[in-house]
Design an enzyme around this catalytic site. Structure first.
Site, PDB file in Angstrom:
ATOM      1  N   LYS A  94       0.825  -1.232   0.000  1.00 24.93           N
ATOM      2  CA  LYS A  94       0.000   0.000   0.000  1.00 24.93           C
ATOM      3  C   LYS A  94       0.844   1.259   0.000  1.00 24.93           C
ATOM      4  O   LYS A  94       0.607   2.185   0.759  1.00 24.93           O
ATOM      5  CB  LYS A  94      -0.985  -0.044   1.161  1.00 24.93           C
ATOM      6  CG  LYS A  94      -1.930  -1.259   1.086  1.00 24.93           C
ATOM      7  CD  LYS A  94      -3.011  -1.238   2.146  1.00 24.93           C
ATOM      8  CE  LYS A  94      -3.986  -2.402   2.016  1.00 24.93           C
ATOM      9  NZ  LYS A  94      -3.430  -3.725   2.293  1.00 24.93           N
ATOM     10  N   ARG A  95       1.845   1.302  -0.880  1.00 27.25           N
ATOM     11  CA  ARG A  95       2.714   2.458  -0.963  1.00 27.25           C
ATOM     12  C   ARG A  95       2.048   3.584  -1.737  1.00 27.25           C
ATOM     13  O   ARG A  95       1.106   3.359  -2.515  1.00 27.25           O
ATOM     14  CB  ARG A  95       4.035   2.072  -1.643  1.00 27.25           C
ATOM     15  CG  ARG A  95       4.855   1.022  -0.890  1.00 27.25           C
ATOM     16  CD  ARG A  95       5.149   1.410   0.540  1.00 27.25           C
ATOM     17  NE  ARG A  95       6.231   0.620   1.107  1.00 27.25           N
ATOM     18  CZ  ARG A  95       6.101  -0.293   2.069  1.00 27.25           C
ATOM     19  NH1 ARG A  95       4.911  -0.558   2.586  1.00 27.25           N
ATOM     20  NH2 ARG A  95       7.159  -0.944   2.530  1.00 27.25           N
TER      21      ARG A  95
END
Lengths: 279, 279
Positions: A94-95
């Site tokens: 979830k960057r």
């Protein structure tokens, strides 16, 4: 590298669209594994050995490895290396950051020569907009899986806000679809969002959806399929805790297999009903 | 651990609200450093030695360390260990996930006994809502710094969408402020957003704002101060590339100091004008 075509072939061959989450917590794995040099890796290997014919994707969540520092990052690299090449390898991290920083995240997770990992797909957070997404697309053949409508309570806080141009998550899908096609972009849509799947399909008719929330979080596979299945399947349904922690004893891998098999069989029924595989 | 009170004391004492970003890229640091066992750590140490009296915070961005795999993670841990305790230590990782996963990220970055790092503050992405934020708040005395209105082009895609209840970023601030006070929560607001600072201050009158985008991204310090300064200062202005890469030669640390000093002096003028420190 796994193309959309190869992914669909896997799904038809295995009669499964199961993704297994490897959210491996040192404090939750069976005690007897603690005698191994890397208990987390040993756990993951046995889960993979016991399930790889029943699923089409594996998804380690980076947080569970980062929380163990250097050792954890080593476990993540070693787990990546052990993943079967025919399965889609997803790093759930979830960057999301500005362009020159996203370049670095892409190197971290896509470029095996840089950091030791060459995942097929990375989950990304869309809050920062298009230039936080595009750097990943420079890696030919790699996928990004964008948070759209997540499975948690907090998904209602912002994702479903009404804007001048539809709901926020609809804006996210619209913008992302303008950047690349369904061969490069998937969306995260929580299984707990049942009735919203029909709406998601209006905006993302062809994209694969990565669907967490069946199992520990209580979503319904039948409902997800009813609204989410496409002619190409178009779904990867993830289960993590319900498979990995099906038993806490020496039989944990067999118990994980039994749980994965049960999900695969339900998926097969859905694929047959939809005419995607033959009965 | 650095409390709000201690941070404000630091600002008054150093007449500075400078945060130095440690986005250290192995390919951009001076060549002579490559003879050291860990060139990135050596670079960071020298930047820190040359600037610690001029700034009140350091902010490594995790991406630049993750992209070097295991070695990079080691550099990040060693850099954390080297940070001066009187400065606020911020890990810029922009994490965001469901509750049980955020717990793991909190362990990774806040709990020194878990992963070797005990940063004072973590940047987080708000897209997943309240339950992706609250796990960090369980760590007493630690800060979360929430993306509100970022400095990049893509900030216009979603953050400024009009909703039934104001702009999206206003919703983010409103929700987050309902979870904890200005002693625990800061917001990221890009320096490139000049005129929006006045509006941010309506919604977050007391929170510190972490402001990237002065320097390489072209934001104006004077404009940020005009609209963003509070009686307690309330700003941490970050510069990364403009300081760290001020020179590519053996004098890089002196050049970094000169650049940091120039920013500190501009900040002193602003703090004096506002009556926060005496002339």
């Amino acid at each position: 590298m796994l193309s959309r075509k190869q992914l669909i072939e896997q799904i038809k061959q295995k009669k499964s669209f199961l993704c297994i989450g490897l959210d491996t917590d040192l404090n939750k794995i069976p005690a007897f594994l603690h005698t191994y040099p890397d208990p987390v890796l040993e756990f993951n290997r046995r889960i993979i050995d016991a399930t790889h014919d029943l699923c089409v994707a594996y998804k380690p969540n980076a947080a569970f490895y980062e929380s163990r520092g250097l050792q954890g990052w080593q476990s993540l690299i070693d787990t990546y290396q052990y993943l079967p090449k025919e399965c889609l390898s997803i790093i759930d991290a979830k960057r999301g950051d500005i362009g020159n920083t996203s370049d670095q995240y892409a190197r971290a997770f896509f470029d095996e020569t840089a950091g030791g990992m060459g995942f097929d797909a990375l989950t990304v957070a869309p809050y920062m907009g298009h230039d936080s997404l595009t750097p990943y697309l420079a890696y030919e053949g790699k996928w990004i899986i964008i948070l759209a409508l997540t499975s948690n309570d907090g998904s209602r806080d912002f994702q479903c806000l009404k804007t001048d141009n539809g709901l926020l998550y609809e804006n996210v899908i619209q913008k992302a679809n303008s950047l690349a096609g369904a061969d490069r972009i998937m969306y995260v849509v929580g299984a707990t969002q049942g009735q919203e799947f029909a709406n998601i399909r209006k905006h993302a008719p062809d994209n694969f959806l990565l669907v967490p929330g069946v199992g520990a979080q209580g979503g319904s596979l039948a409902e997800v399929c009813r609204y989410g299945l496409t002619a190409d399947c178009g779904l990867l349904v993830n289960a993590s805790r319900s498979i990995a922690y099906a038993s806490n004893g020496e039989d944990f891998a067999e118990a994980a297999r039994a749980e994965a098999l049960s999900l695969q069989q339900q998926m097969q029924v859905e694929l047959e009903k939809a005419g995607i595989v033959r009965e």
